[in-house]
Every structure is written in C-alpha cells, then in structure tokens.
Design a protein around this motif. Sequence first.
Motif, PDB file in Angstrom:
ATOM      1  N   SER A 141       1.623  -3.435  -7.868  1.00  0.00           N
ATOM      2  CA  SER A 141       0.261  -3.507  -7.351  1.00  0.00           C
ATOM      3  C   SER A 141       0.258  -3.634  -5.842  1.00  0.00           C
ATOM      4  O   SER A 141       1.200  -4.160  -5.259  1.00  0.00           O
ATOM      5  N   PHE A 142      -0.827  -3.150  -5.254  1.00  0.00           N
ATOM      6  CA  PHE A 142      -1.064  -3.332  -3.822  1.00  0.00           C
ATOM      7  C   PHE A 142      -2.563  -3.301  -3.585  1.00  0.00           C
ATOM      8  O   PHE A 142      -3.333  -2.923  -4.475  1.00  0.00           O
ATOM      9  N   GLU A 191      -7.509  -4.122  -5.987  1.00  0.00           N
ATOM     10  CA  GLU A 191      -6.103  -4.045  -6.348  1.00  0.00           C
ATOM     11  C   GLU A 191      -5.851  -2.734  -7.078  1.00  0.00           C
ATOM     12  O   GLU A 191      -6.579  -2.391  -8.005  1.00  0.00           O
ATOM     13  N   PHE A 248       6.482  -3.462   2.645  1.00  0.00           N
ATOM     14  CA  PHE A 248       6.222  -2.593   1.512  1.00  0.00           C
ATOM     15  C   PHE A 248       5.878  -1.220   2.076  1.00  0.00           C
ATOM     16  O   PHE A 248       5.157  -1.121   3.066  1.00  0.00           O
ATOM     17  N   TYR A 264       9.962  -1.935  -1.786  1.00  0.00           N
ATOM     18  CA  TYR A 264       9.702  -3.333  -1.473  1.00  0.00           C
ATOM     19  C   TYR A 264      10.947  -3.930  -0.825  1.00  0.00           C
ATOM     20  O   TYR A 264      12.032  -3.881  -1.405  1.00  0.00           O
ATOM     21  N   GLN A 280      -3.199   1.454   6.263  1.00  0.00           N
ATOM     22  CA  GLN A 280      -2.179   0.952   7.185  1.00  0.00           C
ATOM     23  C   GLN A 280      -2.609   1.151   8.636  1.00  0.00           C
ATOM     24  O   GLN A 280      -2.396   0.291   9.485  1.00  0.00           O
ATOM     25  N   TRP A 285      -3.636   4.965   1.244  1.00  0.00           N
ATOM     26  CA  TRP A 285      -2.743   3.889   1.666  1.00  0.00           C
ATOM     27  C   TRP A 285      -2.402   4.029   3.149  1.00  0.00           C
ATOM     28  O   TRP A 285      -2.411   3.046   3.882  1.00  0.00           O
ATOM     29  N   LEU A 319       7.399   3.420  -4.156  1.00  0.00           N
ATOM     30  CA  LEU A 319       7.001   2.218  -3.452  1.00  0.00           C
ATOM     31  C   LEU A 319       8.262   1.409  -3.188  1.00  0.00           C
ATOM     32  O   LEU A 319       8.956   1.024  -4.134  1.00  0.00           O
TER      33      LEU A 319
END
Length: 130
Positions: A46-47, A82, A11, A6, A121, A117, A4
């Motif tokens: 977290s996402f 989350e 992100f 950032y 998106q 994920w 991941l």
Amino acid sequence: MLKLTYTESSFDLECVTLSLEEWVAQRVILALRVGQSLCIEPTTASFLLPVDLPGVEVLRAEVKRDDREIIALCACDAEYMEVTLRGSWLSDSSKDSVGVFVTTMSDRAEFFLHKLWQEAQEISASVMSE
C-alpha cells in the motif's frame, strides 16, 4: 508490470516492460548465481496518494472496471487515499521490510497509476522546498 521498491528510508514505484514472470525468473537466476537467499510470497502493498490529485477520479473508474481485484482504493482522511495492490513480495527473508513488490494489471492502469504516483512525488518535493 509495476515494481515497488522498499528500502530502509524510501519507496519507489516504476513501470517495467518485462512480464511479471520474466522479471521474477531473472531475479531468481540472479539470486542463484550470487548465492543470495530469496523469499517470494503473495501479499499486498500500500501507499498513499493525495485525493485532490488531478486524475484520481479516472483511477477510481479504472478500479471499478477491473474485476480482478488487484487494486483497491480506500479513503484515509480528507487529504489522502490508500492504494492497495495485490502481488508478490521478494526479499531476503519473509520478515524483511526491505525488498521489492511486483504486480501486474492492465497496461493502462499500470501507466496511469505510475503517472499519478510521479505527480504526487513532484507535489511533495515542491512543498518540501518551499
């Protein structure tokens, strides 16, 4: 391994075929060669994922099946949950909010989480373009 990344404004999540140990070792060697400081510490990241995303129930089942407690799911509200992952944070300093978080779990869980994920998106991008 899941990576991941950032940045100040975004992100990104990706699957990496290297083992966690190999990737971290390469990153440490790079930092040494370019004279960059590198802080590595255990932490969580977290996402959010939409709760109505197809496949979320499969993810919930996968989390229940894995007893290593690397991934946890928590309802945020009616629309999002989350996803919290345990792993390692790599950055220039321990207080930096820009860096890379890496973790490892089963190949199946990594692939599936990455796929969810990506789908989130795509949904987000299509909503923004409308």
